[in-house]
Design a protein around this motif. Structure first.
Motif, short mmCIF file in Angstrom:
data_model
loop_
_atom_site.label_atom_id
_atom_site.label_comp_id
_atom_site.label_asym_id
_atom_site.label_seq_id
_atom_site.Cartn_x
_atom_site.Cartn_y
_atom_site.Cartn_z
N VAL A 1 -6.78 -22.11 10.79
CA VAL A 1 -6.13 -21.75 9.52
C VAL A 1 -7.00 -22.17 8.34
O VAL A 1 -7.23 -21.40 7.41
CB VAL A 1 -4.73 -22.41 9.42
CG1 VAL A 1 -4.15 -22.19 8.02
CG2 VAL A 1 -3.79 -21.86 10.47
N ARG B 1 -1.46 -23.49 4.69
CA ARG B 1 -1.83 -22.74 3.48
C ARG B 1 -1.06 -23.28 2.27
O ARG B 1 -1.65 -23.49 1.20
CB ARG B 1 -1.55 -21.25 3.65
CG ARG B 1 -1.75 -20.46 2.34
CD ARG B 1 -1.41 -18.99 2.50
NE ARG B 1 -2.48 -18.28 3.16
CZ ARG B 1 -3.53 -17.76 2.54
NH1 ARG B 1 -3.68 -17.89 1.23
NH2 ARG B 1 -4.44 -17.10 3.21
N GLU C 1 -2.71 -24.79 -1.13
CA GLU C 1 -2.40 -24.21 -2.43
C GLU C 1 -1.76 -25.23 -3.36
O GLU C 1 -2.02 -25.23 -4.58
CB GLU C 1 -1.50 -22.99 -2.26
CG GLU C 1 -2.21 -21.82 -1.58
CD GLU C 1 -1.28 -20.64 -1.30
OE1 GLU C 1 -0.04 -20.85 -1.35
OE2 GLU C 1 -1.79 -19.54 -1.03
N LEU D 1 -9.00 -20.02 5.35
CA LEU D 1 -8.92 -20.27 3.90
C LEU D 1 -10.30 -20.48 3.31
O LEU D 1 -10.55 -20.14 2.15
CB LEU D 1 -8.03 -21.48 3.64
CG LEU D 1 -6.56 -21.32 4.06
CD1 LEU D 1 -5.79 -22.61 3.81
CD2 LEU D 1 -5.90 -20.15 3.34
N GLU E 1 -11.69 -17.14 2.73
CA GLU E 1 -11.08 -16.53 1.55
C GLU E 1 -11.65 -17.09 0.25
O GLU E 1 -11.40 -16.54 -0.83
CB GLU E 1 -9.56 -16.76 1.56
CG GLU E 1 -8.82 -15.97 2.61
CD GLU E 1 -7.32 -16.21 2.53
OE1 GLU E 1 -6.82 -16.43 1.39
OE2 GLU E 1 -6.64 -16.19 3.56
#
Length: 295
Positions: A160, A121, A125, A164, A167
Motif C-alpha cells: 500500500v 492511505r 493523508e 502511495l 502516486e
C-alpha cells in the motif's frame, strides 16, 4: 571523510557527520525525535505547546535537518505534527521530515493496535494535512504493536505504501520494528531507505542496511543500549568524566560510533536537554573511550 572505530567490533570505519537518505536527501546523522514534544510519555500529561515550538526552532538553528515524527505522537490537544508545522513551516529546503504509520492508539493513548492495509492511505493523508505538506519525505511502516520484531508478514501493508510512493505522496519508504526477514520482504516490493528499530542489537540487520545503503535509525536512542546490552552507567560515567561530557552525550556519541549507517534521533521537550544532546555532535571518542565502553 574521517575514520572511526566500531564500538562493538573494533574495526575501522570511514564515516562523516552526514548520511544520504535514498542517495538524494543529505541529513546530519544527529537529528531530532518528536515523540516527547507533546508529552513525556504516551500516557503522560500534555506539555505546553510553546515549549515544543521553541525546542523545534532551536533544534533547526543548531543544525538539525532530520526530524522524526508520527501522527500518533500527541496527547489531548497537543500533537507533534501540528507543533512542527507551527514552528517550522514554510519548511527549509534541506529539512527532511520522516513519519511513520501503522500503530493505532488505544484509549490510554498507547499505540498498541495496528492499522489494516485499507487504513494506511488515510493515515498518510492525515500526516500530509497535519504537517502541511504535499509529499512526505520518508514514511516508515511501523509493525508489531508494542511487541518486538518478527512473526508476521508485512507485504500487503508495505505494498500500500509502495503504491502511495508511485502516486507521488511519499518520496522514500522505511520499515520499523522489523527483523531481517521482514526487511527482505519489504525490499522485494520497493526500495527501503531506512530501518527504525529499538537498538542496534541485530548486527545482521545492521550489516544488511550498511550493504544496501539504508539508514539504521534506533528509536529510544538513549535507552535502547548498544550491541544488545544496555551500556552500564559506570562505563558511561567513566568516559564522560574523562571527556568533560555528560553521560547522555557519551551515549549518543557511542551510538553514532556503531556504524556510519546509524542515525541518532534523541528527543526532548526541554531546551536545556536539547542543547545537551546536540552538543554530542562535537564529542570525539578515542580508542580508550571505545574500549572502556565495550568493557
Amino acid at each position: 571523510m574521517s575514520a572511526m572505530t566500531d564500538i562493538i567490533t573494533g574495526r575501522t570505519l570511514s564515516t562523516g557527520k552526514t548520511f544520504s537518505l535514498g542517495g538524494e536527501l543529505t541529513v546530519n546523522r544527529l537529528g531530532f525525535g518528536a515523540m516527547r514534544l507533546a508529552a513525556g510519555t504516551f500516557d503522560g500529561p500534555a506539555r505546553t505547546p510553546r515549549d515544543g515550538i521553541a525546542v523545534l526552532r532551536r533544534a533547526v538553528e543548531l543544525g538539525v535537518n532530520h526530524i522524526d515524527t508520527a501522527g500518533f505522537y500527541g496527547r489531548g490537544a497537543v500533537w507533534a505534527n501540528e507543533l512542527i508545522r507551527t514552528a517550522l513551516a514554510p519548511y527549509r529546503d534541506d529539512l527532511v521530515i520522516a513519519t511513520k504509520v501503522g500503530p493505532l492508539p488505544g484509549p490510554d493513548g498507547v499505540p498498541s493496535g495496528q492499522a489494516t492495509p485499507d487504513r494506511l492511505r488515510g493515515l498518510v493523508e492525515a500526516d500530509l494535512r497535519s504537517l502541511g505538506l504535499d509529499r512526505l519525505d520518508l514514511v516508515y511502516l511501523r509493525v508489531g504493536g508494542t511487541t518486538g520484531p518478527g512473526g508476521e508478514t508485512i507485504a500487503e501493508r508495505f505494498e500500500v505504501l509502495a503504491g502511495l510512493r508511485e502516486e507521488g505522496l511519499i518520496r522514500h519508504l522505511g520499515v520499523s520494528n522489523v527483523d531481517a526477514a521482514q526487511f527482505a520482504e519489504a525490499r522485494a516490493i520497493a526500495p527501503v531507505t531506512a530501518v527504525q528499530n529499538q537498538h542496534t542489537a541485530d548486527r545482521q540487520l545492521l550489516a544488511e542496511c550498511e550493504a544496501s545503503g539504508s539508514a539504521y535509525v534506533p528509536y529510544f536512542p538513549l535507552g535502547g543500549g548498544i550491541g544488545g546490552d544496555p551500556l552500564r552507567a559506570e562505563r558511561l560515567g567513566k568516559v564522560a568524566a574523562r571527556l568533560g561530557a555528560t553521560t547522555a552525550q557519551v551515549a549518543i556519541a557511542a551510538l553514532l560510533a556503531t556504524s556510519p549507517s546509524v542515525l541518532a534521533i534523541p528527543g526532548t521537550g526541554s531546551l536545556d536537554h536539547l542543547e545537551e544532546n546536540l552538543a554530542a555532535d562535537r564529542l570525539r571518542l578515542g580508542d580508550q573511550d571505545l574500549s572502556d565502553l565495550r568493557g
